[in-house]
Design a protein around this motif. Structure first.
Motif, PDB file in Angstrom:
ATOM      1  N   ARG A  49       2.526   0.819  -4.747  1.00  0.00           N
ATOM      2  CA  ARG A  49       3.913   0.410  -4.548  1.00  0.00           C
ATOM      3  C   ARG A  49       4.540   1.314  -3.489  1.00  0.00           C
ATOM      4  N   VAL A  50       5.118   0.690  -2.471  1.00  0.00           N
ATOM      5  CA  VAL A  50       5.916   1.404  -1.484  1.00  0.00           C
ATOM      6  C   VAL A  50       7.345   1.345  -1.989  1.00  0.00           C
ATOM      7  N   GLY A  51       7.952   2.515  -2.164  1.00  0.00           N
ATOM      8  CA  GLY A  51       9.297   2.549  -2.713  1.00  0.00           C
ATOM      9  C   GLY A  51      10.154   3.609  -2.062  1.00  0.00           C
ATOM     10  N   GLN A  52      11.388   3.678  -2.522  1.00  0.00           N
ATOM     11  CA  GLN A  52      12.338   4.639  -1.974  1.00  0.00           C
ATOM     12  C   GLN A  52      12.978   5.448  -3.089  1.00  0.00           C
ATOM     13  N   THR A  53      13.330   6.657  -2.755  1.00  0.00           N
ATOM     14  CA  THR A  53      14.044   7.545  -3.657  1.00  0.00           C
ATOM     15  C   THR A  53      15.180   8.166  -2.856  1.00  0.00           C
ATOM     16  N   THR A  54      16.329   8.297  -3.472  1.00  0.00           N
ATOM     17  CA  THR A  54      17.453   8.958  -2.812  1.00  0.00           C
ATOM     18  C   THR A  54      17.491  10.402  -3.284  1.00  0.00           C
ATOM     19  N   VAL A  55      17.566  11.322  -2.332  1.00  0.00           N
ATOM     20  CA  VAL A  55      17.624  12.746  -2.628  1.00  0.00           C
ATOM     21  C   VAL A  55      18.999  13.253  -2.212  1.00  0.00           C
ATOM     22  N   GLY A  56      19.589  14.091  -3.039  1.00  0.00           N
ATOM     23  CA  GLY A  56      20.908  14.628  -2.729  1.00  0.00           C
ATOM     24  C   GLY A  56      21.987  13.662  -3.167  1.00  0.00           C
ATOM     25  N   GLY A  57      23.185  13.910  -2.715  1.00  0.00           N
ATOM     26  CA  GLY A  57      24.291  13.047  -3.085  1.00  0.00           C
ATOM     27  C   GLY A  57      25.388  13.083  -2.052  1.00  0.00           C
ATOM     28  N   GLY A  58      26.268  12.115  -2.132  1.00  0.00           N
ATOM     29  CA  GLY A  58      27.404  12.044  -1.214  1.00  0.00           C
ATOM     30  C   GLY A  58      26.969  11.921   0.224  1.00  0.00           C
ATOM     31  N   CYS A  59      27.637  12.666   1.092  1.00  0.00           N
ATOM     32  CA  CYS A  59      27.335  12.586   2.525  1.00  0.00           C
ATOM     33  C   CYS A  59      26.042  13.307   2.881  1.00  0.00           C
ATOM     34  N   CYS A  60      25.469  14.036   1.941  1.00  0.00           N
ATOM     35  CA  CYS A  60      24.236  14.785   2.205  1.00  0.00           C
ATOM     36  C   CYS A  60      22.998  14.086   1.645  1.00  0.00           C
ATOM     37  N   SER A  61      23.137  12.852   1.149  1.00  0.00           N
ATOM     38  CA  SER A  61      21.988  12.159   0.575  1.00  0.00           C
ATOM     39  C   SER A  61      21.102  11.609   1.684  1.00  0.00           C
ATOM     40  N   ARG A  62      19.821  11.475   1.350  1.00  0.00           N
ATOM     41  CA  ARG A  62      18.887  10.878   2.307  1.00  0.00           C
ATOM     42  C   ARG A  62      17.851  10.079   1.548  1.00  0.00           C
ATOM     43  N   LEU A  63      17.282   9.132   2.238  1.00  0.00           N
ATOM     44  CA  LEU A  63      16.298   8.218   1.674  1.00  0.00           C
ATOM     45  C   LEU A  63      14.904   8.767   1.932  1.00  0.00           C
ATOM     46  N   ILE A  64      14.099   8.855   0.888  1.00  0.00           N
ATOM     47  CA  ILE A  64      12.713   9.286   1.004  1.00  0.00           C
ATOM     48  C   ILE A  64      11.836   8.091   0.643  1.00  0.00           C
ATOM     49  N   LEU A  65      10.885   7.773   1.503  1.00  0.00           N
ATOM     50  CA  LEU A  65       9.931   6.701   1.225  1.00  0.00           C
ATOM     51  C   LEU A  65       8.657   7.309   0.678  1.00  0.00           C
ATOM     52  N   GLY A  66       8.014   6.618  -0.246  1.00  0.00           N
ATOM     53  CA  GLY A  66       6.778   7.122  -0.816  1.00  0.00           C
ATOM     54  C   GLY A  66       5.944   6.016  -1.407  1.00  0.00           C
ATOM     55  N   VAL A  67       4.770   6.387  -1.900  1.00  0.00           N
ATOM     56  CA  VAL A  67       3.880   5.437  -2.550  1.00  0.00           C
ATOM     57  C   VAL A  67       3.575   5.929  -3.957  1.00  0.00           C
ATOM     58  N   SER A  68       3.316   4.983  -4.828  1.00  0.00           N
ATOM     59  CA  SER A  68       2.905   5.299  -6.190  1.00  0.00           C
ATOM     60  C   SER A  68       1.960   4.207  -6.662  1.00  0.00           C
ATOM     61  N   ILE A  69       1.247   4.491  -7.729  1.00  0.00           N
ATOM     62  CA  ILE A  69       0.404   3.472  -8.349  1.00  0.00           C
ATOM     63  C   ILE A  69       1.250   2.783  -9.405  1.00  0.00           C
ATOM     64  N   ASP A  70       1.213   1.464  -9.420  1.00  0.00           N
ATOM     65  CA  ASP A  70       2.046   0.694 -10.334  1.00  0.00           C
ATOM     66  C   ASP A  70       1.261  -0.513 -10.817  1.00  0.00           C
ATOM     67  N   ASP A  71       1.707  -1.102 -11.914  1.00  0.00           N
ATOM     68  CA  ASP A  71       1.089  -2.335 -12.399  1.00  0.00           C
ATOM     69  C   ASP A  71       2.135  -3.358 -12.830  1.00  0.00           C
ATOM     70  N   GLU A  72       3.419  -3.072 -12.560  1.00  0.00           N
ATOM     71  CA  GLU A  72       4.482  -4.008 -12.910  1.00  0.00           C
ATOM     72  C   GLU A  72       4.986  -4.713 -11.659  1.00  0.00           C
ATOM     73  N   PHE A  73       4.754  -6.009 -11.612  1.00  0.00           N
ATOM     74  CA  PHE A  73       5.179  -6.837 -10.487  1.00  0.00           C
ATOM     75  C   PHE A  73       6.383  -7.652 -10.934  1.00  0.00           C
ATOM     76  N   HIS A  74       7.482  -7.550 -10.197  1.00  0.00           N
ATOM     77  CA  HIS A  74       8.712  -8.284 -10.511  1.00  0.00           C
ATOM     78  C   HIS A  74       8.829  -9.440  -9.527  1.00  0.00           C
ATOM     79  N   GLU A  75       8.482 -10.626  -9.988  1.00  0.00           N
ATOM     80  CA  GLU A  75       8.359 -11.780  -9.098  1.00  0.00           C
ATOM     81  C   GLU A  75       9.621 -12.064  -8.288  1.00  0.00           C
ATOM     82  N   ASP A  76      10.787 -11.853  -8.868  1.00  0.00           N
ATOM     83  CA  ASP A  76      12.030 -12.149  -8.156  1.00  0.00           C
ATOM     84  C   ASP A  76      12.353 -11.118  -7.076  1.00  0.00           C
ATOM     85  N   ASP A  77      11.878  -9.892  -7.245  1.00  0.00           N
ATOM     86  CA  ASP A  77      12.259  -8.802  -6.345  1.00  0.00           C
ATOM     87  C   ASP A  77      11.150  -8.307  -5.435  1.00  0.00           C
ATOM     88  N   ASP A  78       9.900  -8.473  -5.836  1.00  0.00           N
ATOM     89  CA  ASP A  78       8.777  -7.847  -5.138  1.00  0.00           C
ATOM     90  C   ASP A  78       8.026  -8.799  -4.225  1.00  0.00           C
TER      91      ASP A  78
END
Length: 102
Positions: free
Chosen positions: A35-64
Protein backbone atom coordinates in the motif's frame (compact mmCIF):
# COMPACT_ATOMS: atom_id res chain seq x y z
CA UNK A 1 -15.44 -7.29 -7.69
CA UNK A 2 -11.90 -5.95 -7.61
CA UNK A 3 -11.34 -6.22 -11.36
CA UNK A 4 -13.24 -2.97 -11.99
CA UNK A 5 -10.81 -1.15 -9.69
CA UNK A 6 -7.64 -2.52 -11.27
CA UNK A 7 -5.12 -1.08 -13.68
CA UNK A 8 -1.57 -1.74 -14.78
CA UNK A 9 0.08 1.14 -12.92
CA UNK A 10 0.86 3.32 -15.94
CA UNK A 11 1.71 6.26 -13.67
CA UNK A 12 3.76 4.21 -11.18
CA UNK A 13 7.28 2.84 -11.66
CA UNK A 14 9.32 0.64 -9.33
CA UNK A 15 13.10 0.41 -9.65
CA UNK A 16 14.65 -3.06 -9.89
CA UNK A 17 16.19 -2.72 -6.41
CA UNK A 18 12.90 -1.60 -4.84
CA UNK A 19 11.03 -4.35 -6.69
CA UNK A 20 13.35 -6.98 -5.18
CA UNK A 21 12.82 -5.55 -1.66
CA UNK A 22 9.05 -5.34 -2.04
CA UNK A 23 8.83 -8.86 -3.46
CA UNK A 24 10.78 -10.12 -0.45
CA UNK A 25 8.40 -8.30 1.92
CA UNK A 26 5.44 -10.00 0.24
CA UNK A 27 7.00 -13.49 0.20
CA UNK A 28 5.39 -14.64 3.44
CA UNK A 29 2.37 -12.31 3.28
CA UNK A 30 -0.21 -14.36 1.40
CA UNK A 31 -3.07 -12.32 -0.15
CA UNK A 32 -1.31 -9.08 0.82
CA UNK A 33 -0.16 -6.16 -1.29
CA UNK A 34 1.99 -3.07 -1.02
CA UNK A 35 0.00 0.00 0.00
CA UNK A 36 1.28 3.43 -0.98
CA UNK A 37 -0.01 5.86 1.61
CA UNK A 38 0.50 9.19 3.30
CA UNK A 39 1.08 10.31 6.84
CA UNK A 40 0.96 13.87 8.13
CA UNK A 41 3.80 14.84 10.45
CA UNK A 42 3.64 17.90 12.68
CA UNK A 43 0.73 20.25 12.91
CA UNK A 44 -0.57 23.62 11.84
CA UNK A 45 1.65 25.58 9.49
CA UNK A 46 4.58 23.24 10.22
CA UNK A 47 2.87 20.02 9.06
CA UNK A 48 4.18 18.06 6.11
CA UNK A 49 3.08 15.06 4.11
CA UNK A 50 5.22 11.91 4.23
CA UNK A 51 4.68 9.20 1.62
CA UNK A 52 5.47 5.59 2.43
CA UNK A 53 4.73 1.96 1.76
CA UNK A 54 3.34 -0.75 3.99
CA UNK A 55 2.10 -4.30 3.65
CA UNK A 56 -1.69 -4.47 3.78
CA UNK A 57 -4.49 -6.90 3.05
CA UNK A 58 -7.56 -4.64 3.34
CA UNK A 59 -8.84 -3.36 0.01
CA UNK A 60 -11.56 -0.69 0.13
CA UNK A 61 -13.34 -0.94 -3.21
CA UNK A 62 -14.86 2.55 -3.05
CA UNK A 63 -11.60 4.31 -2.15
CA UNK A 64 -8.70 2.19 -3.42
CA UNK A 65 -7.11 1.50 -6.76
CA UNK A 66 -5.32 -1.82 -7.27
CA UNK A 67 -2.39 -1.96 -9.71
CA UNK A 68 0.08 -4.53 -10.90
CA UNK A 69 3.43 -2.75 -11.22
CA UNK A 70 6.10 -5.03 -12.69
CA UNK A 71 4.55 -8.03 -10.93
CA UNK A 72 4.14 -6.27 -7.56
CA UNK A 73 0.55 -5.84 -6.33
CA UNK A 74 0.15 -2.21 -5.25
CA UNK A 75 -2.86 -0.41 -3.79
CA UNK A 76 -3.24 3.36 -3.44
CA UNK A 77 -6.12 5.61 -2.48
CA UNK A 78 -7.76 6.86 -5.71
CA UNK A 79 -7.61 10.53 -4.67
CA UNK A 80 -3.99 10.30 -3.57
CA UNK A 81 -3.12 8.65 -6.88
CA UNK A 82 -4.75 11.52 -8.80
CA UNK A 83 -2.99 14.19 -6.71
CA UNK A 84 0.48 12.67 -6.99
CA UNK A 85 0.63 12.16 -10.74
CA UNK A 86 3.63 10.07 -11.76
CA UNK A 87 5.01 8.02 -8.87
CA UNK A 88 8.35 6.23 -8.62
CA UNK A 89 9.37 3.84 -5.85
CA UNK A 90 13.08 3.41 -5.29
CA UNK A 91 15.63 2.51 -2.61
CA UNK A 92 17.79 5.15 -0.95
CA UNK A 93 20.86 3.77 0.88
CA UNK A 94 20.16 6.02 3.89
CA UNK A 95 16.35 6.08 3.94
CA UNK A 96 15.29 2.67 2.58
CA UNK A 97 12.21 2.57 0.34
CA UNK A 98 11.37 6.08 -0.92
CA UNK A 99 8.54 7.45 -3.02
CA UNK A 100 8.99 10.32 -5.44
CA UNK A 101 6.24 12.02 -7.39
CA UNK A 102 5.73 14.77 -9.99
Amino acid sequence: RQAAASCHGENMKISAEARACLAEFLEDAEDSFIRVGQTTVGGGCCSRLILGVSIDDEFHEDDDLRMDVDGIPVVIDRHLNERLGEISIDVDPDKGIVINHN
